[in-house]
Design a protein around this motif. Structure first.
Motif, PDB file in Angstrom:
ATOM      1  N   GLY A  29       2.040  54.690  33.521  1.00  0.00           N
ATOM      2  CA  GLY A  29       1.709  55.019  34.956  1.00  0.00           C
ATOM      3  C   GLY A  29       0.670  53.963  35.217  1.00  0.00           C
ATOM      4  N   GLY A  30      -0.222  53.420  34.701  1.00  0.00           N
ATOM      5  CA  GLY A  30      -1.057  52.091  34.911  1.00  0.00           C
ATOM      6  C   GLY A  30      -0.104  51.091  35.087  1.00  0.00           C
ATOM      7  N   MET A  31       0.684  50.671  34.036  1.00  0.00           N
ATOM      8  CA  MET A  31       1.547  49.507  34.461  1.00  0.00           C
ATOM      9  C   MET A  31       2.309  49.497  35.450  1.00  0.00           C
ATOM     10  SD  MET A  31       3.145  49.855  30.339  1.00  0.00           S
ATOM     11  CE  MET A  31       4.819  49.556  30.787  1.00  0.00           C
ATOM     12  N   PHE A  32       3.009  50.787  35.988  1.00  0.00           N
ATOM     13  CA  PHE A  32       3.670  50.856  37.330  1.00  0.00           C
ATOM     14  C   PHE A  32       2.602  50.628  38.469  1.00  0.00           C
ATOM     15  CE2 PHE A  32       7.355  52.853  35.095  1.00  0.00           C
ATOM     16  CZ  PHE A  32       8.202  52.068  35.662  1.00  0.00           C
ATOM     17  N   GLY A  33       1.505  51.234  38.513  1.00  0.00           N
ATOM     18  CA  GLY A  33       0.596  51.253  39.330  1.00  0.00           C
ATOM     19  C   GLY A  33       0.021  49.742  39.548  1.00  0.00           C
ATOM     20  N   THR A  34      -0.198  49.044  38.595  1.00  0.00           N
ATOM     21  CA  THR A  34      -0.560  47.566  38.803  1.00  0.00           C
ATOM     22  C   THR A  34       0.559  46.657  39.172  1.00  0.00           C
ATOM     23  OG1 THR A  34      -0.372  47.385  36.250  1.00  0.00           O
ATOM     24  CG2 THR A  34      -2.536  47.842  37.158  1.00  0.00           C
ATOM     25  N   ALA A  35       1.756  47.164  38.766  1.00  0.00           N
ATOM     26  CA  ALA A  35       2.942  46.241  39.050  1.00  0.00           C
ATOM     27  C   ALA A  35       3.259  46.314  40.642  1.00  0.00           C
ATOM     28  CB  ALA A  35       4.139  46.758  38.177  1.00  0.00           C
ATOM     29  N   ILE A  36       3.400  47.725  40.980  1.00  0.00           N
ATOM     30  CA  ILE A  36       3.644  47.837  42.300  1.00  0.00           C
ATOM     31  C   ILE A  36       2.899  47.663  43.356  1.00  0.00           C
ATOM     32  CG2 ILE A  36       4.386  50.050  43.953  1.00  0.00           C
ATOM     33  CD1 ILE A  36       5.672  51.474  41.406  1.00  0.00           C
ATOM     34  N   VAL A  37       1.450  48.087  43.178  1.00  0.00           N
ATOM     35  CA  VAL A  37       0.435  47.796  43.824  1.00  0.00           C
ATOM     36  C   VAL A  37       0.276  46.192  43.874  1.00  0.00           C
ATOM     37  CG1 VAL A  37      -2.125  47.784  44.444  1.00  0.00           C
ATOM     38  CG2 VAL A  37      -0.850  49.819  43.729  1.00  0.00           C
ATOM     39  N   GLY A  38       0.423  45.520  42.658  1.00  0.00           N
ATOM     40  CA  GLY A  38       0.315  44.108  42.566  1.00  0.00           C
ATOM     41  C   GLY A  38       1.487  43.333  43.529  1.00  0.00           C
ATOM     42  N   THR A  39       2.444  43.870  43.343  1.00  0.00           N
ATOM     43  CA  THR A  39       3.507  43.125  44.050  1.00  0.00           C
ATOM     44  C   THR A  39       3.363  43.345  45.463  1.00  0.00           C
ATOM     45  OG1 THR A  39       5.522  43.962  42.493  1.00  0.00           O
ATOM     46  CG2 THR A  39       6.185  43.412  44.696  1.00  0.00           C
ATOM     47  N   MET A  40       2.827  44.429  45.942  1.00  0.00           N
ATOM     48  CA  MET A  40       2.377  44.827  47.427  1.00  0.00           C
ATOM     49  C   MET A  40       1.385  43.826  47.967  1.00  0.00           C
ATOM     50  SD  MET A  40       2.170  48.962  47.949  1.00  0.00           S
ATOM     51  CE  MET A  40       1.549  48.985  49.644  1.00  0.00           C
ATOM     52  N   VAL A  41       0.320  43.661  46.954  1.00  0.00           N
ATOM     53  CA  VAL A  41      -0.486  42.583  47.388  1.00  0.00           C
ATOM     54  C   VAL A  41      -0.268  41.190  47.675  1.00  0.00           C
ATOM     55  CG1 VAL A  41      -2.881  41.961  46.485  1.00  0.00           C
ATOM     56  CG2 VAL A  41      -2.517  44.206  46.490  1.00  0.00           C
ATOM     57  N   THR A  42       0.334  40.912  46.385  1.00  0.00           N
ATOM     58  CA  THR A  42       1.036  39.490  46.617  1.00  0.00           C
ATOM     59  C   THR A  42       1.873  39.213  47.638  1.00  0.00           C
ATOM     60  OG1 THR A  42       0.882  39.548  43.781  1.00  0.00           O
ATOM     61  CG2 THR A  42       2.236  37.641  45.104  1.00  0.00           C
ATOM     62  N   GLN A  43       2.743  40.083  48.016  1.00  0.00           N
ATOM     63  CA  GLN A  43       3.699  39.869  48.996  1.00  0.00           C
ATOM     64  C   GLN A  43       2.817  39.851  50.458  1.00  0.00           C
ATOM     65  OE1 GLN A  43       6.901  38.668  48.892  1.00  0.00           O
ATOM     66  NE2 GLN A  43       6.681  38.827  46.569  1.00  0.00           N
ATOM     67  N   LEU A  44       2.084  40.836  50.782  1.00  0.00           N
ATOM     68  CA  LEU A  44       1.214  40.979  51.719  1.00  0.00           C
ATOM     69  C   LEU A  44       0.185  39.739  52.302  1.00  0.00           C
ATOM     70  CD1 LEU A  44       0.806  44.831  52.036  1.00  0.00           C
ATOM     71  CD2 LEU A  44       2.355  43.441  53.464  1.00  0.00           C
ATOM     72  N   TYR A  45      -0.401  39.403  51.134  1.00  0.00           N
ATOM     73  CA  TYR A  45      -1.277  38.526  50.969  1.00  0.00           C
ATOM     74  C   TYR A  45      -0.612  37.171  51.304  1.00  0.00           C
ATOM     75  CZ  TYR A  45      -4.670  34.794  49.538  1.00  0.00           C
ATOM     76  OH  TYR A  45      -5.177  33.554  49.499  1.00  0.00           O
ATOM     77  N   THR A  46       0.623  36.765  50.818  1.00  0.00           N
ATOM     78  CA  THR A  46       1.295  35.404  50.782  1.00  0.00           C
ATOM     79  C   THR A  46       1.913  35.598  52.279  1.00  0.00           C
ATOM     80  OG1 THR A  46       1.895  35.540  48.467  1.00  0.00           O
ATOM     81  CG2 THR A  46       3.252  33.951  50.028  1.00  0.00           C
ATOM     82  N   ASN A  47       2.194  36.508  52.941  1.00  0.00           N
ATOM     83  CA  ASN A  47       2.912  36.571  54.231  1.00  0.00           C
ATOM     84  C   ASN A  47       1.468  36.441  55.314  1.00  0.00           C
ATOM     85  OD1 ASN A  47       5.435  37.057  53.187  1.00  0.00           O
ATOM     86  ND2 ASN A  47       5.246  39.525  53.700  1.00  0.00           N
ATOM     87  N   GLY A  48       0.593  37.233  55.053  1.00  0.00           N
ATOM     88  CA  GLY A  48      -0.627  36.847  56.009  1.00  0.00           C
ATOM     89  C   GLY A  48      -1.099  35.449  55.828  1.00  0.00           C
ATOM     90  N   VAL A  49      -1.109  34.791  54.755  1.00  0.00           N
ATOM     91  CA  VAL A  49      -1.582  33.275  54.657  1.00  0.00           C
ATOM     92  C   VAL A  49      -0.725  32.487  55.232  1.00  0.00           C
ATOM     93  CG1 VAL A  49      -2.297  31.524  53.109  1.00  0.00           C
ATOM     94  CG2 VAL A  49      -3.189  33.816  52.542  1.00  0.00           C
ATOM     95  N   HIS A  50       0.696  32.593  54.985  1.00  0.00           N
ATOM     96  CA  HIS A  50       1.582  31.740  55.551  1.00  0.00           C
ATOM     97  C   HIS A  50       1.661  31.955  57.227  1.00  0.00           C
ATOM     98  CE1 HIS A  50       5.841  30.357  56.433  1.00  0.00           C
ATOM     99  NE2 HIS A  50       5.873  29.974  55.267  1.00  0.00           N
TER     100      HIS A  50
END
Length: 531
Positions: A417-438
């Motif tokens: 569950g922790g693996m999925f949590g960090t992966a899914i939340v991590g993917t969200m954070v990475t994509q949203l952060y990159t889009n905002g910076v771009h």
């Protein structure tokens, strides 16, 4: 060597008070060994990479450990059910401590990754067997809750001092000492376990057991592929390689299910998943792991990268979360045996975790530190009510025959569950952060600066920020506003990720209704013999 049916003492335990205390101290040192390693190493990683020069293997220092431990936890949990847990606890201490010495002696990142994998095998053996020693020593679940406080306290102390100890050792003694610190703890735990932990085995399994090697191999393939899939997801997204790993995990899991149905002595008893109560508890372990690891991984990044706190300031805010997991466990042990509906503690715990996630998900830079710390206290208390009860309830529901594998599965599923949590939340954070910076860079016609701002770690390193702002200003851009825009993008991204974690906590609260009413057993079952 005398063999006798375990005579249960007055408090529903197989040993007198003094021997019980010394035995549980041994098990507590073992769990402290794993907890200390998990928290200490993370602090030293940037220094390790800077010296060994192998940034492409950075993630694998954690991945190799997790991968090996997730695979070995259920395997040794089951073997402990058949052969008794003491030999495996001793072996795990030896493997873990020896691997720690190898990690400290590493002269390259590849060597370190391999040594961490070996350490993960030892860690998986530890988790798979040590946690199940407690119900062996204390068959009465009411008594067990009181004694489990010792183990919870050791775990909490290790988690609380780990980050600070890791920073101190790295700064004053070098990063290698972060691994060598496991040596004295390992020797102490070895002495206590060897000297005081009894070798308790189950009478019904005295006949020779045939090891389920196909089952073990399929577990390794299924969990290994799943771990690699979730590790790749935040960085690479849904590529053909990632989907291939997911397909392999599903196929191996299906093959495991088919094989274990016909295997005469399965390493993973499928009938456990048909038990409605165990099924509900396993589901809660996955959901609880999702929320816990999401909060532990991304709250520090929010505080440091988003709110501009120093690592020390962020540590002060987060430490109550870890400390109050232990406080909650102690309070739980005092209360749960005195109430008629123990399931109520799960409802209260998940509600407190959801509250903590929601507060952090709407917090801003101006939110008072006292409120942030208060929410962390509430979240830690909530976990202190949830984690021990999931274990106690699963052990009681599974029965003596499947006690070890049920305990091990609960730990594995929490990690998954922790693996999925960090992966899914991590993917969200990475994509949203990159889009905002771009978007911010596009408005300044400075998109070619995206590589310098793509990693949110830039928002933690103040020297790198100063240098980047100066470079942007020299290039004719508004450096400080662009950096602030990146910070706001990170805050928004983590807010959404932690809001998802809060929703998962609410789903956990709703799913708790599936757990049938648990009655804590006050009469022990004399089904073991001791060597």
């Amino acid at each position: 060597m005398a063999v006798h049916t375990a005579a249960h003492h007055s408090a529903g335990q197989v040993l007198p008070f003094r021997e019980s205390l010394l035995a549980i101290l041994g098990v507590s040192f073992v769990t402290m060994l794993v907890a200390l390693d998990q928290t200490v190493v993370g602090t030293a990683l940037p220094t390790i990479v800077a010296e060994l020069r192998g940034f492409e293997l950075y993630a694998w220092v954690a991945t190799s450990y997790l991968l090996a431990s997730v695979i070995t936890v259920p395997i040794f949990g089951r073997l402990g059910d058949y052969y008794g847990r003491k030999p495996f606890v001793i072996a795990s201490i030896i493997v873990f401590t020896a691997a720690s010495v190898l990690c400290g002696a590493a002269n390259s990142m590849l060597f370190l990754v391999i040594a961490r994998g070996l350490q993960g095998i030892g860690g998986g053996m530890l988790v798979g067997t040590a946690f199940a020693c407690i119900p062996d020593l204390f068959p009465d679940s009411v008594v067990r809750l009181r004694w489990q406080v010792v183990m919870s306290s050791a775990f909490g102390i290790a988690n609380a001092v780990g980050p600070s100890l890791g920073g101190f050792l790295t700064q004053y003694c070098g990063w290698r000492s972060v691994f060598y610190v496991n040596l004295p703890v390992g020797l102490i735990s070895f002495y206590f376990v060897w000297r005081y932990l009894p070798h308790l085995r189950h009478v019904e399994h005295r006949e020779r057991m045939r090891l389920d090697w196909p089952g073990a191999l399929l577990i390794a393939i299924a969990l290994g592929s799943l771990q690699l899939f979730v590790e790749r997801l935040p960085e690479h997204g849904l590529t053909a390689g990632s989907l291939g790993l997911l397909v392999l995990a599903v196929v191996a899991a299906y093959g495991l299910w088919r094989w274990e149905r016909v295997c005469p002595q399965p390493i993973l008893p499928i009938d456990m998943f048909r038990n409605a109560s165990l099924n509900a508890l396993f589901t809660l372990a996955v959901l609880g792991g999702f929320t816990l690891f999401s909060l532990l991984f991304y709250a520090p990044l929010l505080f440091q990268g988003g709110f501009g706190m120093t690592p020390n300031e962020a540590g002060v805010v987060i430490t109550p979360f870890v400390v109050f997991i232990t406080v909650g466990s102690i309070a739980n042990g005092r209360v749960i045996s005195r109430i008629s509906k123990p399931n109520l503690m799960l409802y209260i715990g998940f509600a407190m975790i959801a509250f903590c996630c929601f507060v952090i998900a709407i917090a801003t830079r101006g939110t008072p530190r006292a409120l942030l710390m208060g929410s962390m206290i509430v979240g830690g208390m909530g976990l202190g009510l949830v984690l021990p009860n999931l274990t106690i309830f699963a052990q009681q529901t599974a029965g003596r025959e499947h006690l070890g594998i049920a305990t091990a599965l609960l730990q594995s599923l929490r990690m998954i569950g922790g693996m999925f949590g960090t992966a899914i939340v991590g993917t969200m954070v990475t994509q949203l952060y990159t889009n905002g910076v771009h978007k911010a860079l596009d408005a300044e016609q400075a998109t070619h600066w995206l590589p310098q701002l793509a990693d949110p770690q830039i928002l933690i390193n103040r020297e790198a920020q100063t240098s980047l702002v100066a470079d942007l200003t020299r290039a004719g851009h508004h450096g400080a506003p662009l950096l602030e825009a990146a910070r706001e993008a990170l805050v928004s991204a983590i807010h959404l990720g932690l809001a998802l974690a809060a929703i998962i906590a609410l789903i956990s609260l709703w799913q708790t209704r599936r757990v049938p009413p648990i009655k804590l057993r006050s009469k022990p079952e004399p089904v073991m013999h001791a060597d």
